[in-house]
Write an enzyme that holds these catalytic residues in place. Sequence first.
Site, PDB file in Angstrom:
ATOM      1  N   ASP A 103      35.626  15.866  25.928  1.00 17.68           N
ATOM      2  CA  ASP A 103      35.062  15.658  27.184  1.00 17.68           C
ATOM      3  C   ASP A 103      35.431  14.492  27.672  1.00 17.68           C
ATOM      4  OD1 ASP A 103      33.175  15.662  29.167  1.00 17.68           O
ATOM      5  OD2 ASP A 103      31.382  15.625  27.720  1.00 17.68           O
ATOM      6  N   PHE A 150      28.530  22.207  30.943  1.00 15.90           N
ATOM      7  CA  PHE A 150      27.940  22.355  29.352  1.00 15.90           C
ATOM      8  C   PHE A 150      27.949  23.342  28.817  1.00 15.90           C
ATOM      9  CE2 PHE A 150      25.173  21.607  25.652  1.00 15.90           C
ATOM     10  CZ  PHE A 150      25.698  20.401  25.337  1.00 15.90           C
ATOM     11  N   VAL A 151      28.843  23.629  27.936  1.00 21.89           N
ATOM     12  CA  VAL A 151      28.784  24.865  26.811  1.00 21.89           C
ATOM     13  C   VAL A 151      28.095  25.202  25.603  1.00 21.89           C
ATOM     14  CG1 VAL A 151      30.783  25.727  28.270  1.00 21.89           C
ATOM     15  CG2 VAL A 151      31.356  24.253  26.417  1.00 21.89           C
ATOM     16  N   ASP A 168      26.347  23.243  20.427  1.00 22.75           N
ATOM     17  CA  ASP A 168      25.262  23.447  20.258  1.00 22.75           C
ATOM     18  C   ASP A 168      24.445  22.771  21.508  1.00 22.75           C
ATOM     19  OD1 ASP A 168      25.603  20.655  19.467  1.00 22.75           O
ATOM     20  OD2 ASP A 168      23.163  20.297  19.366  1.00 22.75           O
ATOM     21  N   ARG A 224      25.067  27.263  18.123  1.00 22.74           N
ATOM     22  CA  ARG A 224      26.288  27.181  17.297  1.00 22.74           C
ATOM     23  C   ARG A 224      26.782  28.607  16.758  1.00 22.74           C
ATOM     24  NH1 ARG A 224      27.100  21.698  16.751  1.00 22.74           N
ATOM     25  NH2 ARG A 224      25.270  20.369  16.122  1.00 22.74           N
TER      26      ARG A 224
HETATM   27  P1  IMP Z   1      33.247  13.067  24.263  1.00 30.17           P
HETATM   28  O1  IMP Z   1      32.915  11.595  23.355  1.00 30.17           O
HETATM   29  O2  IMP Z   1      32.497  12.894  25.598  1.00 30.17           O
HETATM   30  O3  IMP Z   1      34.653  13.574  24.428  1.00 30.17           O
HETATM   31  O4  IMP Z   1      32.413  14.093  23.606  1.00 30.17           O
HETATM   32  C1  IMP Z   1      32.528  14.570  22.386  1.00 30.17           C
HETATM   33  C2  IMP Z   1      31.391  15.371  21.632  1.00 30.17           C
HETATM   34  O5  IMP Z   1      30.591  15.740  22.510  1.00 30.17           O
HETATM   35  C3  IMP Z   1      32.112  16.747  21.449  1.00 30.17           C
HETATM   36  O6  IMP Z   1      32.740  16.711  20.013  1.00 30.17           O
HETATM   37  C4  IMP Z   1      30.797  17.533  21.368  1.00 30.17           C
HETATM   38  O7  IMP Z   1      30.280  17.546  20.104  1.00 30.17           O
HETATM   39  C5  IMP Z   1      30.060  17.005  22.533  1.00 30.17           C
HETATM   40  N1  IMP Z   1      30.175  17.518  23.748  1.00 30.17           N
HETATM   41  C6  IMP Z   1      30.718  17.299  24.850  1.00 30.17           C
HETATM   42  N2  IMP Z   1      30.826  18.342  25.870  1.00 30.17           N
HETATM   43  C7  IMP Z   1      30.041  19.331  25.239  1.00 30.17           C
HETATM   44  C8  IMP Z   1      29.707  20.658  25.756  1.00 30.17           C
HETATM   45  O8  IMP Z   1      29.933  21.119  26.788  1.00 30.17           O
HETATM   46  N3  IMP Z   1      28.813  21.217  24.928  1.00 30.17           N
HETATM   47  C9  IMP Z   1      28.473  20.894  23.480  1.00 30.17           C
HETATM   48  N4  IMP Z   1      28.886  19.744  23.048  1.00 30.17           N
HETATM   49  C10 IMP Z   1      29.801  18.878  23.884  1.00 30.17           C
END
Ligand code: IMP
Length: 179
Positions: free
Chosen positions: A102, A151-152, A158, A164
């Site tokens: 993300d 958001f998925v 989850d 999940r």
């Molecule tokens: P980042 O640090 O923003 O890249 O987010 C990493 C973590 O956020 C991922 O490994 C997920 O656990 C959670 N996350 C980010 N986007 C989503 C989503 O759309 N659905 C569920 N979990 C998410």
Amino acid sequence: MHADIDHIVLTEEQITARVAELGAEISRDYNQEPVLLIAVLRGAALFVADLARAIESPVEIDFMAVSSYGSSTQSSGVVRIIKDLEELIEGRHVLVVEDILDTGLTLKYLLKNLASRKPASLEVVSLLNKKGKQRVPISCKYVGFDIPDEFVVGYGLDYAERYRNLPYIGVLRPEVYSG
Ligand code: IMP
């Protein structure tokens, strides 16, 4: 389809087919070199289970758990290691297995931490990539799918620890968040 799901982004069949392709690609690249898959809990648990079975190179699996401070749907970039590896990774070929890329903040922290342990190589496979959303540059060698910035949930991902176990990846109905 689950009653809380508004629409499906990736079907079970699409996921299965793509995981097989990723496994074949990884098997080609590593050939017979042993690879240590490091799955980031908890989201990547389902993905790593399927991916490992699609890889023909000798595979070992280890897990890390990190917690990112921030709200349930937004990453803050401040990361804490809750569960560290059982394995020493110095001199080994490491492939970090992520559910979704993300902002990239979690992974950036993790890669810096792992690189300091001197693996022979360090690459990333992420099932999903929210394109254009990264706030820090991450070199992710293998990407399953580029998806829009929604958001998925499902296939390991989850919302408040639920969903999940859905075999597909989808977007929740808006009232699930507000309710
Ligand atoms: P980042 O640090 O923003 O890249 O987010 C990493 C973590 O956020 C991922 O490994 C997920 O656990 C959670 N996350 C980010 N986007 C989503 C989503 O759309 N659905 C569920 N979990 C998410």
